[in-house]
Write a protein that holds these residues in place. Sequence first.
Motif, short mmCIF file in Angstrom:
data_model
loop_
_atom_site.label_atom_id
_atom_site.label_comp_id
_atom_site.label_asym_id
_atom_site.label_seq_id
_atom_site.Cartn_x
_atom_site.Cartn_y
_atom_site.Cartn_z
N TYR A 44 39.51 -86.02 -33.15
CA TYR A 44 40.83 -85.47 -32.88
C TYR A 44 41.37 -84.63 -34.03
CZ TYR A 44 40.99 -88.16 -28.61
OH TYR A 44 40.70 -88.65 -27.36
N TRP A 69 49.70 -83.47 -31.11
CA TRP A 69 48.79 -82.34 -31.20
C TRP A 69 47.84 -82.36 -30.04
CZ3 TRP A 69 48.56 -86.73 -34.07
CH2 TRP A 69 47.34 -87.41 -34.18
N TYR A 70 47.27 -81.19 -29.76
CA TYR A 70 46.22 -81.15 -28.75
C TYR A 70 45.09 -80.26 -29.23
CZ TYR A 70 48.57 -76.82 -27.04
OH TYR A 70 49.16 -75.59 -26.92
N ARG A 71 43.93 -80.53 -28.65
CA ARG A 71 42.77 -79.68 -28.91
C ARG A 71 41.85 -79.75 -27.71
NH1 ARG A 71 39.34 -81.71 -34.10
NH2 ARG A 71 39.43 -79.47 -34.37
N PRO A 88 43.38 -79.11 -22.69
CA PRO A 88 43.49 -79.71 -24.01
C PRO A 88 43.93 -81.17 -23.90
CG PRO A 88 45.30 -78.19 -23.64
CD PRO A 88 44.40 -78.10 -22.45
N GLU A 89 43.44 -81.98 -24.82
CA GLU A 89 43.81 -83.39 -24.84
C GLU A 89 44.83 -83.64 -25.93
OE1 GLU A 89 41.88 -87.79 -25.37
OE2 GLU A 89 40.53 -86.12 -24.90
N LEU A 90 45.88 -84.31 -25.55
CA LEU A 90 47.02 -84.55 -26.42
C LEU A 90 46.90 -85.90 -27.12
CD1 LEU A 90 50.64 -83.91 -25.33
CD2 LEU A 90 50.06 -86.20 -26.07
N ALA A 115 52.07 -75.72 -24.96
CA ALA A 115 50.89 -75.64 -24.08
C ALA A 115 51.17 -74.68 -22.92
CB ALA A 115 50.54 -77.03 -23.56
N VAL A 123 47.34 -80.67 -19.27
CA VAL A 123 47.14 -81.35 -20.54
C VAL A 123 46.80 -82.79 -20.19
CG1 VAL A 123 48.21 -82.12 -22.70
CG2 VAL A 123 48.78 -79.87 -21.78
N LEU A 125 45.65 -86.93 -21.65
CA LEU A 125 45.74 -87.87 -22.75
C LEU A 125 45.14 -89.19 -22.32
CD1 LEU A 125 48.17 -90.10 -22.03
CD2 LEU A 125 49.61 -88.15 -22.59
#
Length: 169
Positions: A44, A69-71, A88-90, A115, A123, A125
């Motif tokens: 992460y 954050w996300y990526r 993207p995963e938060l 986002a 998004v 998570l």
Amino acid sequence: DEMPRIVVRRGGAQDVRFLRDMLHHAYYWKERAPDAGPGPVALYVKAWGRPGDTAVIAIDDGFPVGAAWYRLFERDTPGYGFVDERTPELAIAVVPNARGKGVGSKLLDTLLGRARGDGYRTVSLSVDRANAGAIELYRRHGFERVAEDDDSVTMLARLDPTTEGKDTA
């Protein structure tokens, strides 16, 4: 007991150490699983600054008290809440003494806005399935359960650029 004046600013390379610290708060439930071995938690923040990496930091009275954050992840090195390579995963965490004061909500609002502005449609998570408070917070911000396993729930928010996250149902 006035509301703290939380300022949310964009995160950058200078915040990587704080993000790494916050990871332990965000994923303590994965780290405490004795048989899990070294998991993708480090993914992460590892090599932070690649395309798509986006972070916001909550500041209270000059001190960072939370981060979101996300990526983007690839299918062969997924995060815990991996849905696909375009989502993207938060990750989000608030320091213990700042919880319950709306910090997480403010971070989520800001990051989901980013986002949406960056053109993402979804998004995702992953959250500890026992953390009812967090699941409810995410639900209020438009996340729905899309998968679960023994210890976690994967949730997905669909970001409709026209509704600004308001509930249209």
